[in-house]
Design an enzyme around this catalytic site. Structure first.
Site, PDB file in Angstrom:
ATOM      1  N   GLY A  31       0.824  -1.200   0.000  1.00 20.14           N
ATOM      2  CA  GLY A  31       0.000   0.000   0.000  1.00 20.14           C
ATOM      3  C   GLY A  31       0.861   1.254   0.000  1.00 20.14           C
ATOM      4  O   GLY A  31       0.338   2.357   0.059  1.00 20.14           O
ATOM      5  N   ASP A  67      -2.391  -7.066   5.162  1.00 19.91           N
ATOM      6  CA  ASP A  67      -1.745  -8.291   4.695  1.00 19.91           C
ATOM      7  C   ASP A  67      -2.616  -9.525   4.943  1.00 19.91           C
ATOM      8  O   ASP A  67      -2.331 -10.606   4.420  1.00 19.91           O
ATOM      9  CB  ASP A  67      -0.389  -8.481   5.387  1.00 19.91           C
ATOM     10  CG  ASP A  67       0.605  -7.403   4.990  1.00 19.91           C
ATOM     11  OD1 ASP A  67       0.681  -7.093   3.788  1.00 19.91           O
ATOM     12  OD2 ASP A  67       1.293  -6.863   5.878  1.00 19.91           O
TER      13      ASP A  67
END
Length: 205
Positions: A95, A166
């Site tokens: 990200g 994650d």
């Protein structure tokens, strides 16, 4: 037989958070960290947008300079060389921002990355961001696509990460490694490494 390893970047391959490092250099570090600590009412997407908005007006040249100097995690070179010696494809799924990830990819010999771009106009950041990993489930969706493209099964994939976003890629992987991670991610991992040294993963696998 593992054929693909997917890494998170910030606080995994890189020792720190890119957005915090950029914000500190621009004098807005406290504002960005305040969003991180008090973002219970924001989703991943909204929090990302708010953090990047504080970088509006920052020199893009300065961003690139900082990106080249981001500190890699201890053991990053050794782990990547080990995995490549086993003919395992290395991918970053983050990200974070290509401005910092691209230099790290060159140093570590990665094949490809999926991340986000800081938007700039006339040499200054506009405070906007876009890319492939903008949502909490983006990493999982990207891994689903990779499995189809590369004709891989979940058990042929390992992933390494530390944060909430994650979890989505953990769900698509056969071997899940939590690296200095939060408690929730550790609870979903096959292996937990709590020492800031990626060489510990070599020992574990």
């Amino acid at each position: 037989m593992i054929k693909l390893c997917v890494f998170d970047f910030d606080s995994t391959l890189m020792d720190g958070e890119t957005i915090d490092i950029l914000a500190d250099s621009y004098g807005v570090g406290d504002k960005v960290r305040n969003i991180t600590h008090n973002s219970t009412d924001l989703d991943f997407f909204e929090a990302s947008l708010q953090k990047v908005s504080y970088l509006k007006g920052m020199s893009y040249t300065k961003v690139l300079e900082i990106g080249k100097k981001l500190p890699l995690m201890n053991g990053a070179y050794e782990l990547c060389e080990f995995l490549k010696s086993k003919n395992i494809l290395l991918i970053i799924c983050s990200g974070g921002f290509y401005e910092g990830i691209n230099p790290a990819m060159e140093k570590l010999g990665f094949n490809i990355a999926f991340a986000n771009h800081l938007h700039q106009k006339n040499g200054l950041l506009t405070g906007l961001v876009s890319g492939e990993i903008m949502f909490l489930n983006s990493k999982g969706l990207m891994l689903q696509k990779l499995k189809k493209i590369l004709h891989l099964k979940s058990e042929e994939i390992m992933c390494v990460g530390d944060g909430f976003n994650d979890i989505a890629m953990f769900e698509e992987s056969g071997l899940k490694i939590a690296f200095c991670a939060n408690e929730l991610l550790q609870s979903k991992a096959d292996i937990c490494i709590n020492k800031k040294d990626l060489k510990e993963i070599i020992k574990a696998i």
